[in-house]
Enzyme design. Structure first.
Site, PDB file in Angstrom:
ATOM      1  N   GLU A  16       0.802  -1.218   0.000  1.00 38.65           N
ATOM      2  CA  GLU A  16       0.000   0.000   0.000  1.00 38.65           C
ATOM      3  C   GLU A  16       0.835   1.268   0.000  1.00 38.65           C
ATOM      4  O   GLU A  16       0.319   2.366  -0.195  1.00 38.65           O
ATOM      5  CB  GLU A  16      -0.953  -0.007   1.189  1.00 38.65           C
ATOM      6  CG  GLU A  16      -2.026  -1.076   1.087  1.00 38.65           C
ATOM      7  CD  GLU A  16      -2.992  -1.048   2.239  1.00 38.65           C
ATOM      8  OE1 GLU A  16      -4.152  -0.648   2.032  1.00 38.65           O
ATOM      9  OE2 GLU A  16      -2.590  -1.408   3.361  1.00 38.65           O
ATOM     10  N   GLY A  84     -12.477   0.132   0.266  1.00 41.39           N
ATOM     11  CA  GLY A  84     -13.655  -0.268  -0.478  1.00 41.39           C
ATOM     12  C   GLY A  84     -14.556   0.920  -0.728  1.00 41.39           C
ATOM     13  O   GLY A  84     -14.649   1.836   0.100  1.00 41.39           O
ATOM     14  N   MET A 187      -9.969  -0.141   7.313  1.00 39.46           N
ATOM     15  CA  MET A 187      -9.804  -0.750   8.630  1.00 39.46           C
ATOM     16  C   MET A 187      -8.784  -0.060   9.543  1.00 39.46           C
ATOM     17  O   MET A 187      -8.510  -0.583  10.626  1.00 39.46           O
ATOM     18  CB  MET A 187      -9.415  -2.226   8.460  1.00 39.46           C
ATOM     19  CG  MET A 187     -10.460  -3.057   7.730  1.00 39.46           C
ATOM     20  SD  MET A 187      -9.978  -4.794   7.494  1.00 39.46           S
ATOM     21  CE  MET A 187      -9.970  -5.395   9.179  1.00 39.46           C
ATOM     22  N   GLU A 188      -8.234   1.102   9.128  1.00 44.95           N
ATOM     23  CA  GLU A 188      -7.182   1.698   9.949  1.00 44.95           C
ATOM     24  C   GLU A 188      -7.262   3.219  10.133  1.00 44.95           C
ATOM     25  O   GLU A 188      -6.853   3.750  11.157  1.00 44.95           O
ATOM     26  CB  GLU A 188      -5.795   1.377   9.348  1.00 44.95           C
ATOM     27  CG  GLU A 188      -5.424  -0.081   9.314  1.00 44.95           C
ATOM     28  CD  GLU A 188      -5.928  -0.797   8.068  1.00 44.95           C
ATOM     29  OE1 GLU A 188      -6.055  -2.033   8.096  1.00 44.95           O
ATOM     30  OE2 GLU A 188      -6.189  -0.103   7.051  1.00 44.95           O
ATOM     31  N   ASP A 211     -12.009  -1.941  -4.389  1.00 39.01           N
ATOM     32  CA  ASP A 211     -13.129  -2.861  -4.584  1.00 39.01           C
ATOM     33  C   ASP A 211     -14.432  -2.148  -4.249  1.00 39.01           C
ATOM     34  O   ASP A 211     -14.432  -1.002  -3.788  1.00 39.01           O
ATOM     35  CB  ASP A 211     -12.963  -4.105  -3.705  1.00 39.01           C
ATOM     36  CG  ASP A 211     -12.879  -3.760  -2.226  1.00 39.01           C
ATOM     37  OD1 ASP A 211     -13.952  -3.581  -1.619  1.00 39.01           O
ATOM     38  OD2 ASP A 211     -11.763  -3.653  -1.688  1.00 39.01           O
TER      39      ASP A 211
END
Length: 251
Positions: A16, A84, A187-188, A211
């Site tokens: 990433e 996402g 998620m972070e 996505d």
């Protein structure tokens, strides 16, 4: 004499950020348990402290805390990576700079309203306007100049963080209902923002859509990340190349 700009750069996975560190000079590193912090210089005078946190809010918060404690004087904490799409209009390679973040799994009702962080008594955290405006302008300039080949025109909006990989349309729709202006899920980022807020350090969260947070999310994510690693550093470099217009640093 102006001190060199010092940026703390975090991503959940090496892919990433771009796992090749050859773009930095004067490299060194230190290990803190299973977390490695890499340090180097980009260009003439921009210092970078870089780490890959691992997935999830706890790992992200731990990495941010360790980074800030190990390298005092960080001017900006930047978390980047993939996300996402929550907005159906977003597609792969769209770039979203968070103008606010929220922890979508934070729920201390009835003691606090849903999404509210008790420590800060806020639900949405917003980056400092000067840093946000610098990054937004820099990304748009880079895109116009052709420096972000392969990426879509950058936009900004609300990003939600939680300890769940979202690949269920029903779960995503529930989040959209609760947060109608939601752009992306990951998620972070909001965990990093909370640490930075409590430590008094400016922060930014920059995401690229991987996505649709739907039934195909897992496969789309895995395929995308393999391609994204080859271009990830291009996004960081677009910001670094325009650091002459960053907000004034604290002495």
């Amino acid at each position: 004499m102006t001190q060199p700009l010092h940026i703390g750069l975090l991503g959940a996975m090496p892919e990433e950020v771009g796992s090749d560190l050859s773009h930095l000079t004067d490299l060194s590193c230190s290990d803190h348990g299973d977390l490695t912090i890499h340090r180097g210089v980009w260009g003439d005078n921009i210092r970078l402290s870089l780490a890959w946190s691992g997935w999830g809010k706890v790992s992200a918060a731990r990495a941010a805390t360790r980074l800030l404690a190990s390298d005092p004087g960080i001017d900006l904490l930047l978390f980047t990576g993939v996300a996402g799409a929550a907005d159906p209009a977003l597609r792969q390679w769209d770039v979203v700079l968070a103008d606010a973040v929220v922890q979508h799994d934070m729920d201390a009702r009835p003691l606090f309203p849903r999404f509210t962080l008790p420590a800060l008594k806020q639900d949405r955290l917003q980056p400092q306007p000067a840093w946000f405006n610098w990054a937004k302008t820099a990304l748009l300039e880079a895109h116009s100049a052709g420096d972000l080949d392969g990426f879509a025109r950058p936009s900004s909006g609300l990003i939600a963080t939680g300890d769940r990989f979202i690949g269920d349309p029903a779960v995503l729709q529930a989040l959209r209902d609760a947060l109608p202006d939601l752009q992306a899920v990951e998620m972070e980022g909001a965990a990093i923002a909370q640490v930075a807020e409590q430590e008094g350090v400016p922060w930014l969260v920059l995401r690229v859509i991987s996505d649709g947070a739907d039934e195909a999310a897992a496969q789309s994510f895995e395929d995308f990340v393999k391609r994204y690693e080859q271009k990830a550093w291009r996004l960081i470099e677009a910001l670094l190349q325009r650091c002459n217009s960053t907000p004034p640093q604290c002495p």
